[in-house]
Scaffold this motif. Structure first.
Motif: not given
Length: 252
Positions: A26-49
């Motif tokens: 139930d806890q929210p997943i924290i998405y951060s660009a501090e550690l230079l995400p990969s391409q798939s992680e960028w897509d997850e971060l953008i979708w979370a936004a």
């Protein structure tokens, strides 16, 4: 001369109380660009936004901000700038600002940008004055430049609903996208909903103590009627064919 933000007193909310919680689903997943995400992680971060700002029931393929996405992936803008671009975009303005009053718009933006509920009606009034004097972009800049936003999300973290899970409740707090409809009550009445649906079947409340328990014959009445078994009815005699002379009787 710009009108300064009116003072309002913060109230005790779960987002303002520090605590320790065991991580769960139930806890929210924290998405951060501090550690230079990969391409798939960028897509997850953008979708979370998109989920945080637009909400899942408002996301359309035509509403995607592809130019902002490319700038974010190339490092030209920060996550905070990407959030700002989503909030001042035409789809967000069309779906949230044009269909609500300034008070409602303030409530939606505080929930999605700062990750908490508004403290009181005074805070709504204070921020609505900013919307009226500085416009949407000035209001969003005030939220993103606030100390509260920078302390909780900074420049690289996607906003989320803070402290949504409550240990003393089974279900926790209701997500913002479920308890805050897109349209305000005034606009919902103009659009003609909620509509009253009449049912042909009348449902009556039966107290628990009056409900039939297991083994009660009334529970099997419908089953017995559904069998379609009918007993043979007794034939009535024809009284006109009876010979009264043949009927025995007692002589005195």
């Amino acid at each position: 001369m710009a009108i300064p933000l009116l003072e309002y007193k913060p109230v005790t909310q779960n987002s303002r109380v520090a605590g320790y919680e065991v991580p769960g689903d139930d806890q929210p997943i924290i998405y951060s660009a501090e550690l230079l995400p990969s391409q798939s992680e960028w897509d997850e971060l953008i979708w979370a936004a998109y989920r945080q700002i637009y909400c899942e029931h408002q996301i359309l393929k035509s509403d995607r901000q592809t130019f902002l996405e490319s700038q974010l992936k190339d490092g030209q803008i920060t996550v905070r700038d990407f959030i700002r671009g989503l909030v001042i975009s035409a789809p967000f303005r069309r779906n949230n600002y044009e269909t609500n009053s300034n008070y409602r718009f303030v409530e939606l933006c505080v929930q999605r940008v700062l990750g908490r509920d508004v403290y009181s009606e005074k805070e709504k009034i204070a921020w609505s004055i900013v919307v009226a004097t500085k416009g949407i972009e000035g209001f969003i800049d005030e939220l993103l430049d606030s100390e509260e936003y920078l302390d909780n999300f900074g420049f690289d973290t996607v906003p989320y609903q803070r402290r949504r899970v409550l240990p003393q409740r089974d279900g926790g707090e209701t997500p913002f996208n479920l308890k805050t409809p897109r349209y305000e009550f005034y606009y919902r009445t103009i659009l003609g909903f909620p509509q009253i649906v009449y049912q042909n079947e009348i449902r009556r409340f039966i107290p628990q103590e009056k409900k039939a328990q297991a083994g009660d014959p009334s529970l099997f009445l419908n089953m017995a009627q559904g069998l379609g078994v009918q007993g043979k009815s007794a034939t009535k005699p024809n009284l006109g064919s009876i010979n009264l002379g043949m009927v025995p009787y007692r002589k005195v």
